[in-house]
Design an enzyme around this catalytic site. Structure first.
Site, short mmCIF file in Angstrom:
data_model
loop_
_atom_site.label_atom_id
_atom_site.label_comp_id
_atom_site.label_asym_id
_atom_site.label_seq_id
_atom_site.Cartn_x
_atom_site.Cartn_y
_atom_site.Cartn_z
N GLU A 447 1.78 54.01 19.12
CA GLU A 447 3.14 53.52 19.15
C GLU A 447 4.04 54.53 19.86
O GLU A 447 4.13 55.69 19.47
CB GLU A 447 3.62 53.32 17.70
CG GLU A 447 5.08 52.99 17.58
CD GLU A 447 5.52 52.90 16.12
OE1 GLU A 447 4.66 53.08 15.22
OE2 GLU A 447 6.70 52.65 15.89
N ASP A 520 3.31 54.73 13.34
CA ASP A 520 4.05 55.53 12.38
C ASP A 520 3.94 54.95 10.97
O ASP A 520 3.72 53.75 10.80
CB ASP A 520 5.54 55.57 12.76
CG ASP A 520 5.75 56.37 14.03
OD1 ASP A 520 4.85 57.17 14.38
OD2 ASP A 520 6.81 56.18 14.68
N ASP A 522 6.10 54.05 9.03
CA ASP A 522 7.40 53.50 8.65
C ASP A 522 7.44 52.00 8.92
O ASP A 522 6.42 51.39 9.28
CB ASP A 522 8.53 54.23 9.41
CG ASP A 522 8.44 53.97 10.91
OD1 ASP A 522 7.54 53.20 11.34
OD2 ASP A 522 9.26 54.52 11.65
N ASP A 524 8.75 50.08 11.31
CA ASP A 524 8.36 49.59 12.62
C ASP A 524 6.87 49.73 12.86
O ASP A 524 6.23 48.85 13.43
CB ASP A 524 9.12 50.34 13.72
CG ASP A 524 10.56 49.87 13.82
OD1 ASP A 524 10.88 48.83 13.21
OD2 ASP A 524 11.36 50.54 14.50
#
Ligand code: 0RA
Length: 661
Positions: A447, A520, A522, A524
């Site tokens: 990413e 990640d 998180d 997203d």
């Protein structure tokens, strides 16, 4: 091998010597059951948890047969304390009279003779339990520590009891009076056989029973779990579907957006084959056609599914031509066009099913193709005639599919041309590895460009390739085919992997045997991960099925003390670390929570996430494509509510996921 056989030698061999009372016939019978104990896998597939549950299906199948013959409308399946199983039915009761040939009761014969089945005389209906492993009640008896049957029949209650793999310890005896009829079977699987586990999964039983209820309309099946010592925690659920597979389709589509409420349904008998078909189209383009023969899922399709597909294509084309939806010069609709967005169940019951293929998951009876095609076709024609409004909606849907196919073709050819030019046209963003041996090659899908940069620096250039993805790839569940293939990120992915996509996907051509999603920890990151998984699921499913897809596990924390760094992959590990170094040292720890891969330099990224000797990765598996599709739809489809539910329940899988609705 020899070791294994010694272990599985049954009780029967030992006890036969001592017990002179057995007649020759009985010994033959017991030798049959002994064979089952020697090679249980041959009869129930495996002796692990799957085989354990198979015993339940075997007994339930017998009750279902009695229901299909028209004599029974309620079946219960109970998990008792101690993980024994009771299956009851309110049928005629297994016959208890003496069978001339054996001189023992029919009941005892059924439970001690291999393949004695349940068929006495005519009876009608289908002997459905002759399915994949369909081996009968005697096999369950052979694999049980004990098994009892209580038969209510013609005013009398009769019981019989077997122990230690099918020994009759109490022959069929009348013990009382009754004014009802039915059969109650209780058994305890033998832990000597089921060495892995003898603990039943209520979920597994409930899910299969629900499916059985869908596939055998009108039969009421109740599941219960009474194992808890706290009665308030006992579970009882009832399944009865008067609409049969029509309700199954409604159930499968419960979180989708159908093009119309109405569901096509037909049910009938043709040339001794019972055919039941239901379908409904959704706004998506996912194809979900599930077929069954004698209540067994034919995961590799077969002649019944082919018959369905043929008739659907034939009749929708005929309707489109007759109603000038297709003009004389227009290309005909393809099988793919007419299936786009369909959820369908094709269920047949056949007296002599032939299964083919390595896993026997394909129905082979060639006459069935024509039978399903003509029966379903006739009913479909009538449905279209009688429901012009729905027919129009279906026409709109398949025409859009056909146009999208033609438009996608151009985009496709473009990608294909590029991917056939090989190295020279590999995407510029791809940092490929030098090895050309796919077995040792890994593709990291990373990413963001900055993490991509670190990964490129840190990797092992020989075997690790890096493809950075910018932003979010398309949500393929919502996007139309055409748009998907115009999306640059998707195009890069397809070319990098090298096996094509969709129907033409060829797993033997892929360039990497590990495809690692590295995002990640998180919101997203989770979103991108799910999007990628959806894409692979839809367009390169063999990658998931064959275990080529992985999810990288970057650490969540770096804890530093002096010049020593510790990496922790979750909160638990951080706690363990603090305990290990003691409270004083823990206070001096400097803890950094990684928000993204980009916060790690290339050495850290290699050390924690990419180094094959140290890293942790999760291998993505799809044991059940059916269930997976449900999850993807719930996560990606139009309805928001199930998505929230799923995220709540599966916080571990989609850590910190907080999808924008
Ligand atoms: C054949 C004939 C008859 C009953 C059954 C089979 C039967 C088998 C099972 C297995 C589980 N539950 C069952 N219930 C019934 C009855 C013949 C007669 O006496 O009318």
């Amino acid at each position: 091998m020899a070791e294994l056989e010694k272990e599985t030698v049954s009780y029967i061999a030992e006890e036969d010597k001592a017990d002179k009372e057995y007649t020759e016939k009985n010994i033959q019978v017991l030798e049959g059951l002994e064979a089952v104990r020697k090679r249980p896998g041959m009869y129930i597939g495996t002796t692990s948890v799957g085989g354990l549950h198979h015993c339940v299906w075997e007994i339930v199948d017998n009750a279902i047969d009695e229901a299909l013959a028209g004599y029974c409308d309620t079946i219960t399946v109970t998990i008792n304390p101690g993980d024994t199983i009771t299956v009851t039915d309110n049928g005629r009761g297994i016959p208890v009279g003496i069978v001339d040939k054996t001189g023992i009761s029919a009941l005892e014969t059924v439970y001690t003779k291999l393949h004695a089945g349940g068929k006495f005389g005519e009876g009608g209906g289908y002997k459905v339990s002759g399915g994949l492993h369909g081996v009968g009640a005697s096999v369950v008896n052979a694999l049980s520590e004990w098994l009892t049957v209580e038969v209510h029949k013609e005013g009398g209650i009769h019981t019989i009891r077997f122990e230690k793999g099918g020994h009759t310890v109490q022959p069929c005896t009348r013990i009382g009076d009754c004014d009802d009829s039915g059969t109650i079977v209780t058994f305890k699987p033998d832990p000597l056989i089921f060495k892995d586990t003898v603990i039943f999964s209520y979920e597994t039983i409930r899910n299969r029973i629900r499916q059985m209820a869908f596939l055998n309309k009108g039969v009421r099946i109740i599941t219960m779990d009474n194992r808890s010592s706290n009665e308030d925690e006992h579970i009882r659920e009832e399944f009865c579907y008067k609409g049969g597979v029509k309700e199954y389709v409604a159930y499968l589509n419960r979180n989708k957006t159908p093009i119309d409420e109405s569901i096509f349904y037909c049910d009938g008998k043709e040339e001794d084959v019972h055919v039941e078909v239901a379908f409904q189209y959704n706004e998506s383009d996912a194809v979900n056609v599930y077929s069954f023969c004698n209540n067994i899922a034919t995961t590799d399709g077969g002649t019944h599914e082919e018959g369905f597909r043929l008739a659907l294509t034939r009749e929708l084309n005929a309707y489109a031509r007759a109603n000038k939806v297709l003009k004389d010069n227009d290309e005909s609709l393809t099988q793919d066009d007419v299936r786009e967005g369909i959820t369908a169940i094709v269920s047949i019951k056949h007296k002599d099913p032939q299964y083919e293929g390595q896993t026997k998951g394909r129905l082979g009876n060639s006459e069935v193709r024509k039978i399903v095609s003509s029966f379903f076709g006739r009913n479909l024609v009538r449905y279209l005639q009688e429901n012009p409004r729905i027919a129009k909606l279906i026409m709109d849907k398949v025409i859009v599919a056909s146009r999208a196919r033609l438009a996608a073709k151009a985009a496709r050819e473009n990608i294909k041309r590029k991917s056939s030019l090989e190295i020279s046209s590999l995407p510029g963003k791809l940092a490929d590895c030098s090895s050309k041996n796919a077995e040792e090659c890994e593709l990291f899908i990373v990413e963001g460009d900055s993490a991509g940069g670190s990964a490129k620096q840190g990797r092992d250039k020989a075997t690790q390739a890096i493809l950075p993805l910018r932003g979010k790839i398309l949500n393929v569940e919502k996007a139309q085919q055409r748009r998907i293939f115009q999306n640059a990120e998707i195009g890069n992915l397809i070319i990098a992997i090298g096996g094509g996509f969709g129907n033409e996907f060829d797993v033997s051509k892929i360039r990497y045997h590990k495809i690692v999603i590295m995002t990640d920890a998180d919101v997203d990151g989770s979103h991108i991960r799910i999007l990628l998984l959806t894409f692979f699921f839809r367009f390169m499913r063999p990658l998931i099925e064959q275990g080529y897809i992985y999810i990288a596990q970057p650490p969540l924390y770096k804890a530093s003390r002096g010049n020593k760094d510790y990496y922790c992959y979750n909160d638990e590990q951080l706690d363990v670390l603090k305990k290990k170094i003691g409270p004083e040292a823990a206070k001096r720890l400097s803890i950094q929570r990684y928000k993204g891969l980009g916060e790690m330099d290339f050495e850290q990224l290699w050390d924690t996430t990419m180094d094959p000797s140290k890293r942790k990765m999760i291998r993505v598996t799809l044991s059940d494509a059916m269930e997976a599709d449900q999850i993807f739809t719930e996560l990606m489809g139009d309805c928001v509510e199930p998505r929230k539910e799923y995220i709540k329940e599966n916080a571990k899988f989609v850590k910190n996921l907080d999808l924008q609705a």
